[in-house]
Design an enzyme around this catalytic site. Structure first.
Site, PDB file in Angstrom:
ATOM      1  N   ASP A   5      20.216  48.698 -30.038  1.00  0.00           N
ATOM      2  CA  ASP A   5      19.905  49.809 -29.141  1.00  0.00           C
ATOM      3  C   ASP A   5      18.421  50.163 -29.209  1.00  0.00           C
ATOM      4  OD1 ASP A   5      20.543  51.727 -27.247  1.00  0.00           O
ATOM      5  OD2 ASP A   5      21.024  53.261 -28.746  1.00  0.00           O
ATOM      6  N   ARG A  34      13.862  52.630 -24.492  1.00  0.00           N
ATOM      7  CA  ARG A  34      12.831  53.517 -25.050  1.00  0.00           C
ATOM      8  C   ARG A  34      11.606  52.731 -25.492  1.00  0.00           C
ATOM      9  NH1 ARG A  34      16.801  56.200 -29.000  1.00  0.00           N
ATOM     10  NH2 ARG A  34      18.145  54.593 -28.104  1.00  0.00           N
ATOM     11  N   HIS A  83      14.553  44.984 -22.463  1.00  0.00           N
ATOM     12  CA  HIS A  83      15.688  44.070 -22.657  1.00  0.00           C
ATOM     13  C   HIS A  83      15.188  42.646 -22.917  1.00  0.00           C
ATOM     14  CE1 HIS A  83      18.313  47.302 -21.703  1.00  0.00           C
ATOM     15  NE2 HIS A  83      18.026  47.356 -20.408  1.00  0.00           N
ATOM     16  N   SER A 101      31.459  48.076 -22.342  1.00  0.00           N
ATOM     17  CA  SER A 101      32.363  48.366 -21.209  1.00  0.00           C
ATOM     18  C   SER A 101      31.805  49.498 -20.359  1.00  0.00           C
ATOM     19  CB  SER A 101      33.738  48.828 -21.714  1.00  0.00           C
ATOM     20  OG  SER A 101      34.254  47.980 -22.685  1.00  0.00           O
ATOM     21  N   TRP A 105      28.283  49.525 -17.387  1.00  0.00           N
ATOM     22  CA  TRP A 105      28.335  49.400 -15.919  1.00  0.00           C
ATOM     23  C   TRP A 105      27.908  50.683 -15.244  1.00  0.00           C
ATOM     24  CZ3 TRP A 105      28.974  44.583 -14.254  1.00  0.00           C
ATOM     25  CH2 TRP A 105      29.685  43.674 -15.034  1.00  0.00           C
ATOM     26  N   LEU A 110      26.051  29.371 -38.705  1.00  0.00           N
ATOM     27  CA  LEU A 110      26.210  30.803 -38.429  1.00  0.00           C
ATOM     28  C   LEU A 110      27.040  30.949 -37.159  1.00  0.00           C
ATOM     29  CD1 LEU A 110      24.951  33.871 -38.864  1.00  0.00           C
ATOM     30  CD2 LEU A 110      23.639  33.240 -36.860  1.00  0.00           C
TER      31      LEU A 110
HETATM   32  C1  IPE Z   1      25.438  50.742 -27.004  1.00  0.00           C
HETATM   33  O1  IPE Z   1      24.257  51.331 -26.576  1.00  0.00           O
HETATM   34  C2  IPE Z   1      25.683  49.456 -26.281  1.00  0.00           C
HETATM   35  C3  IPE Z   1      24.757  48.373 -26.555  1.00  0.00           C
HETATM   36  C4  IPE Z   1      23.748  48.380 -27.378  1.00  0.00           C
HETATM   37  C5  IPE Z   1      25.029  47.180 -25.819  1.00  0.00           C
HETATM   38  P1  IPE Z   1      24.219  52.433 -25.443  1.00  0.00           P
HETATM   39  O2  IPE Z   1      22.789  52.775 -25.235  1.00  0.00           O
HETATM   40  O3  IPE Z   1      24.974  51.985 -24.250  1.00  0.00           O
HETATM   41  O4  IPE Z   1      25.030  53.624 -26.113  1.00  0.00           O
HETATM   42  P2  IPE Z   1      24.980  55.198 -25.842  1.00  0.00           P
HETATM   43  O5  IPE Z   1      25.107  55.404 -24.347  1.00  0.00           O
HETATM   44  O6  IPE Z   1      23.667  55.699 -26.336  1.00  0.00           O
HETATM   45  O7  IPE Z   1      26.116  55.754 -26.629  1.00  0.00           O
HETATM   46  C1  IPE Z   2      20.377  48.647 -25.628  1.00  0.00           C
HETATM   47  O1  IPE Z   2      19.202  49.304 -25.264  1.00  0.00           O
HETATM   48  C2  IPE Z   2      20.671  47.483 -24.718  1.00  0.00           C
HETATM   49  C3  IPE Z   2      21.798  47.684 -23.807  1.00  0.00           C
HETATM   50  C4  IPE Z   2      22.610  48.700 -23.813  1.00  0.00           C
HETATM   51  C5  IPE Z   2      22.024  46.633 -22.838  1.00  0.00           C
HETATM   52  P1  IPE Z   2      19.224  50.517 -24.250  1.00  0.00           P
HETATM   53  O2  IPE Z   2      19.027  49.997 -22.873  1.00  0.00           O
HETATM   54  O3  IPE Z   2      20.437  51.336 -24.437  1.00  0.00           O
HETATM   55  O4  IPE Z   2      17.942  51.310 -24.709  1.00  0.00           O
HETATM   56  P2  IPE Z   2      17.772  52.881 -24.810  1.00  0.00           P
HETATM   57  O5  IPE Z   2      18.869  53.381 -25.697  1.00  0.00           O
HETATM   58  O6  IPE Z   2      17.872  53.434 -23.431  1.00  0.00           O
HETATM   59  O7  IPE Z   2      16.424  53.056 -25.413  1.00  0.00           O
HETATM   60 MG    MG Z   3      20.862  52.946 -25.579  1.00  0.00          MG
END
Ligand code: IPE
Ligand code: IPE
Ligand code: MG
Length: 242
Positions: free
Chosen positions: A17, A21, A34, A63, A66, A128
């Site tokens: 995550d 940001r 990304h 999930s 989306w 792995l």
């Molecule tokens: C969790 O991150 C999902 C992934 C890293 C793929 P999110 O950014 O979607 O989670 P929330 O919305 O902060 O809980």
């Molecule tokens: C996690 O990074 C990647 C995915 C959920 C695909 P985020 O896109 O959630 O990044 P933040 O949390 O907005 O910084």
């Molecule tokens: Mg996030």
């Protein structure tokens, strides 16, 4: 005791995550975060191999993701396709076995085919196992496992925890020993709910694109300091008054 504490986690699960940001801090569109996140993943895969970690499971798309703006969703889908074509051969050469966990129904034929190719072309590898959780939700997993058990004709009286585990998406892997979430949020966000019953959690403020070997080692060090009791007791208590 000491040997046990020095143990490397066999299975590491990561919520990658903080990509958005990371990009925002640089005044870049989220997509660039990304993109950088894919490169961070490739480095962590190699770092896990170097540390003899056997299973790495990463949360790439939930999930619930989306719900994001459609341009971000389609950007992510395109990025995954590009990443497969760019890195699949390298992953194969590194000895990585790729598995995709999640609901494949909702993704495009193109992506489904890429997943199938990634899995079949690396199936013989054993250094792995990299499981990519994509369109994955822990609740989805429990429901699909229950459905599969019912379809297989498992009678309710025979449905034990061990039996249901055989139908879970990650039935080929031991439960994670170490769960890492980057990006500063302290929550699971519907990742591996069933499998993390006794996993050790590490939450890092580091944004995923900046997560590297030093941060991985810090998480492993924290894991090594944990006293894993699995509901039991470590040492037999002294018998009072005897
Ligand atoms: C969790 O991150 C999902 C992934 C890293 C793929 P999110 O950014 O979607 O989670 P929330 O919305 O902060 O809980
Ligand atoms: C996690 O990074 C990647 C995915 C959920 C695909 P985020 O896109 O959630 O990044 P933040 O949390 O907005 O910084
Ligand atoms: Mg996030």
């Amino acid at each position: 005791m000491t040997t046990e504490k020095k143990a490397v986690p066999r299975h590491v699960a990561i919520v990658m995550d903080g990509n958005g940001r990371w990009a925002k801090k640089r005044f870049l569109p989220r997509f660039f975060g990304h993109k950088q996140g894919v490169d961070a993943l490739v480095k962590i895969v190699q770092a896990c191999i170097d540390r003899e970690i056997e299973y790495l499971t990463v949360f790439a798309f939930s999930s619930e993701n989306w719900k994001r703006p459609s341009d971000e969703v389609s950007g992510l889908m395109g990025l995954v396709l590009a990443a497969v074509s760019r890195y699949l051969a390298r992953m194969g050469a590194m000895g990585v076995r790729i598995r995709i966990v999640g609901d494949r129904e909702a993704v495009s034929d193109k992506l489904r085919n890429a997943w199938n190719e990634a899995e079949s072309s690396t199936a013989h590898n054993s250094k792995l196992t990299l499981s990519v959780a994509f369109n994955y939700g822990g609740r989805w997993d429990v429901v699909q496992a229950c459905k599969a058990a019912m379809q297989a004709g498992v009678p309710p009286a025979e449905l034990t925890e061990a039996r249901l585990s055989e139908f879970m998406a990650m039935n080929y892997a031991p439960d994670p020993d170490l769960f890492i979430r980057t990006g500063g949020e302290v929550r699971i966000s519907n990742f591996l709910l069933w499998q993390v019953a006794y996993t050790e959690f590490v939450f890092s403020d580091c944004l995923w694109p900046e997560f590297g070997e030093a941060q991985l080692d810090a998480a492993i060090e924290s894991f090594r300091e944990r006293d894993r009791r699995f509901g039991g007791v470590k040492e037999a208590p002294a018998l009072a008054g005897v």
